[in-house]
Design a protein around this motif. Structure first.
Motif, PDB file in Angstrom:
ATOM      1  N   THR A  25       0.828  -1.201   0.000  1.00 36.28           N
ATOM      2  CA  THR A  25       0.000   0.000   0.000  1.00 36.28           C
ATOM      3  C   THR A  25       0.864   1.254   0.000  1.00 36.28           C
ATOM      4  OG1 THR A  25      -1.768  -1.159   1.150  1.00 36.28           O
ATOM      5  CG2 THR A  25      -1.811   1.239   1.246  1.00 36.28           C
ATOM      6  N   ARG A  73      -7.933   5.953   1.205  1.00 35.21           N
ATOM      7  CA  ARG A  73      -6.811   5.011   1.252  1.00 35.21           C
ATOM      8  C   ARG A  73      -5.667   5.546   2.093  1.00 35.21           C
ATOM      9  NH1 ARG A  73      -4.636   3.708  -3.862  1.00 35.21           N
ATOM     10  NH2 ARG A  73      -5.584   5.565  -4.761  1.00 35.21           N
ATOM     11  N   ASP A  76      -6.752   5.075   5.732  1.00 32.17           N
ATOM     12  CA  ASP A  76      -6.605   3.668   6.124  1.00 32.17           C
ATOM     13  C   ASP A  76      -5.143   3.303   6.336  1.00 32.17           C
ATOM     14  OD1 ASP A  76      -9.355   3.392   5.946  1.00 32.17           O
ATOM     15  OD2 ASP A  76      -9.301   2.333   4.016  1.00 32.17           O
TER      16      ASP A  76
END
Length: 127
Positions: A25, A73, A76
């Motif tokens: 990520t 995102r 998160d």
């Protein structure tokens, strides 16, 4: 293998997979943020009473607007990254902090504080 050992192995495997996901990520977000010209991201988070969330995401330069999906995102990722360093901080009195990500250097700094209740008891007997 005992049930206890099996449970411990499952926890370790889960932690390993989560760490791998954070690396993936991070790389994806880094590429997107650099392409947008972002130089710095600040993720402010807080948790207490068994829950928590990201309070704010600050983008520099402030002329850049993130899409809702990209912002989510980043939130998160910021939560997951900070939580990996201080797991359980959302319990009881909780904790809070700020993750600062220098995009060009790909350097993340986390400043985290835990809250706690202190009790000082004095007893006097047989006076």
């Amino acid at each position: 293998m005992t049930q206890e050992t099996d449970f411990y192995a499952q926890i370790l495997e889960s932690q390993r997979r989560a760490a791998e996901q954070r690396v993936e990520t991070r790389a994806a977000l880094l590429s997107e943020l650099r392409a947008l010209g972002v130089t710095n991201i600040e993720v402010q988070y807080e948790g207490y009473g068994d829950s928590g969330n990201v309070e704010d995401v600050v983008v520099n330069p402030d002329t850049i607007t993130l899409t809702e999906d990209l912002r989510r995102r980043i939130e998160d990722f910021g939560w997951d990254f900070a939580y990996a360093l201080s797991p359980g901080f959302e319990n009881n009195e909780g904790g809070y902090g700020e993750l600062t990500w220098a995009i060009q250097a790909d350097q993340i700094d986390v400043s985290h504080s835990n809250r706690y209740i202190e009790t000082n008891t004095t007893e006097h007997e047989g006076l």
